[in-house]
Design an enzyme around this catalytic site. Structure first.
Site, PDB file in Angstrom:
ATOM      1  N   ARG A 276       0.845  -1.198   0.000  1.00  0.00           N
ATOM      2  CA  ARG A 276       0.000   0.000   0.000  1.00  0.00           C
ATOM      3  C   ARG A 276       0.876   1.242   0.000  1.00  0.00           C
ATOM      4  NH1 ARG A 276      -4.571  -1.797   4.535  1.00  0.00           N
ATOM      5  NH2 ARG A 276      -5.254  -3.672   3.422  1.00  0.00           N
TER       6      ARG A 276
ATOM      7  N   GLU B 296      -5.668  -1.036  15.927  1.00  0.00           N
ATOM      8  CA  GLU B 296      -6.325  -1.996  15.036  1.00  0.00           C
ATOM      9  C   GLU B 296      -5.357  -3.094  14.605  1.00  0.00           C
ATOM     10  OE1 GLU B 296      -7.714  -2.365  10.451  1.00  0.00           O
ATOM     11  OE2 GLU B 296      -7.703  -0.351  11.316  1.00  0.00           O
TER      12      GLU B 296
ATOM     13  N   SER C 158      -9.713  -6.097  10.720  1.00  0.00           N
ATOM     14  CA  SER C 158     -10.950  -5.439  10.317  1.00  0.00           C
ATOM     15  C   SER C 158     -11.772  -6.472   9.566  1.00  0.00           C
ATOM     16  CB  SER C 158     -10.638  -4.230   9.426  1.00  0.00           C
ATOM     17  OG  SER C 158     -11.776  -3.435   9.228  1.00  0.00           O
TER      18      SER C 158
END
Length: 424
Positions: free
Chosen positions: A260, A347, A350
């Protein structure tokens, strides 16, 4: 992709759904293009009917010895007009598809309202937050002190947001991935897949990354991209296919590298390996029927949670509010693990139910038992878990005062019996 027929029949409900996403009303613009496209289609049908009738008349006139030139010219003109309408209809369909392709999924009714992550709703906390009789360090401090985590050399090799791990830290990362895959495949019913990490744009369109989020992707060729998540190739395995209901649910898992650009996170989480351009993740994907997708969502989340429970890591589960739910999701649970070095939850997974949003883009259907027609499948995806972030959590939660790191009991077999990592 959203259901245009539903939008046509429920424009007010559609606009209300988009408003929950922070968007202005969309129905008027969409339906204006749709109405024009449908009128062109109607005209094309009328032109074709007239062409057919004129062609028959030509045969009759010629059979009786009459002059059919006028009819022949009319048929030629009708053909030209039909071709123009065909091109116009194609352009209108492309315009409609382009408008629909950048609109987010419609949220589930029970998604809480909110504008940002501050309005996410905590559902539960699991595990005890560890206490230390010393100030806990962050993972990069521990890794660098052990001589097994090197950000400076990684920057020379590749730039910022990369790391070189070595020795037992590298082995620990590999052990975590193997442990996760074993649990998901041997106990949870997921099929292990080793997919390509380079895909075509059509695959990214199918799962919703394109066209809206192209800046977050690494493009390597004319129509090739590095995957941002294994959700992309795994979900696209059912693209343009019709499954039997007896094949569902289809549960898939993969351990892959992901890539990413982090285009929207400049200056965010720059220290350590929390947010990197290249990272490893164990992904879970489920393909199921509409009636079972909510149940499958809870099951998938529980599978991700079980990894953390076995590792003895404290975590909490939150449901994302309307303003924080991702583009393709109807509903999302985030699992946040406790990081002592940061003194907060972060996190680590997800898990999202996408309903039929991705299936419509991929043309992925199934045939319900006893029915002639087909319906769109529902797709779900979730991290089970992000390997690098789990490595961070293990290092920080299992650190000792002298900078060594204990190995969680579940990982000892994967570490060749090793029970702790120490500097040489």
């Amino acid at each position: 992709m959203l259901d245009l027929k539903w939008i046509r029949e429920n424009p007010e409900a559609f606009d209300a759904a988009m408003q929950r996403r922070g968007l202005p009303p969309q129905s008027e613009d969409l339906l204006k293009v749709d109405a024009y496209r449908r009128s062109v289609q109607t005209e094309m049908q009328e032109l074709q009917a007239r062409r057919n009738a004129a062609a028959k008349e030509i045969g009759k006139v010629k059979a009786s010895g009459g002059d059919a030139d006028a009819l022949i010219r009319e048929v030629a003109d009708l053909k030209d007009e039909a071709q123009r309408n065909t091109e116009l209809e194609r352009e209108l369909q492309e315009t409609l598809d382009a408008k629909l392709s950048v609109l987010p999924n419609i949220l589930a009714d029970d998604v809480p309202e909110g504008e940002s992550e501050e309005q996410n709703v905590e559902l539960r906390r699991i595990g005890d937050i560890p206490t230390f009789d010393f100030k806990p360090k962050e993972h990069y401090e521990l890794g660098e002190a052990l001589g097994l985590m090197d950000f400076e050399t990684a920057a020379k090799l590749s730039g910022s947001r990369f790391v070189v791990t070595s020795g037992q830290i590298a082995r620990l990362e590999r052990a975590l991935a193997a442990f996760m895959v074993d649990v998901h495949t041997l106990e949870k019913g997921y099929l292990e897949v080793s997919p390509p990490v380079m895909v075509r744009g059509s695959s990214l369109f199918g799962t919703g990354q394109l066209p809206k989020f192209e800046e977050d992707l690494y493009k390597t060729g004319e129509d090739q991209y590095m995957i941002p998540t294994a959700e992309v190739p795994l979900t696209n395995l059912v693209r343009e296919s019709i499954l039997g209901e007896d094949e569902l649910p289809k549960r898939l898992t993969a351990h892959t590298l992901c890539f990413r650009s982090e285009a929207g996170s400049a200056g965010k989480d720059t220290a350590g390996m929390l947010r990197q351009h290249q990272f490893a993740k164990v992904e879970m994907v489920s393909i199921t029927t509409p009636e079972k997708s909510a149940e499958e969502h809870e099951r998938m989340t529980a599978c991700a949670e079980d990894i953390l429970k076995r590792l003895g890591l404290a975590y909490r589960v939150v449901v994302l509010c309307s303003g924080d739910t991702g583009f393709g999701a109807r509903k999302t649970y985030d699992i946040e693990v406790w990081l002592p070095g940061q003194n907060t939850y972060r996190e680590i997974s997800s898990c999202s139910n996408c309903g039929d949003f991705q299936a419509r883009r991929m043309k992925a259907r199934y045939r319900p038992e006893g029915e002639k027609g087909t319906s769109f499948v529902h797709t779900l995806n979730g991290s089970g878990l992000a390997v690098g972030r789990t490595l961070i959590a293990v290092m920080e939660n299992y650190q000792q005062a002298d900078g060594s790191i204990k190995i969680p009991e579940a990982l000892v077999p994967y570490m060749g019996g090793m029970t702790e990592i120490r500097a040489k």
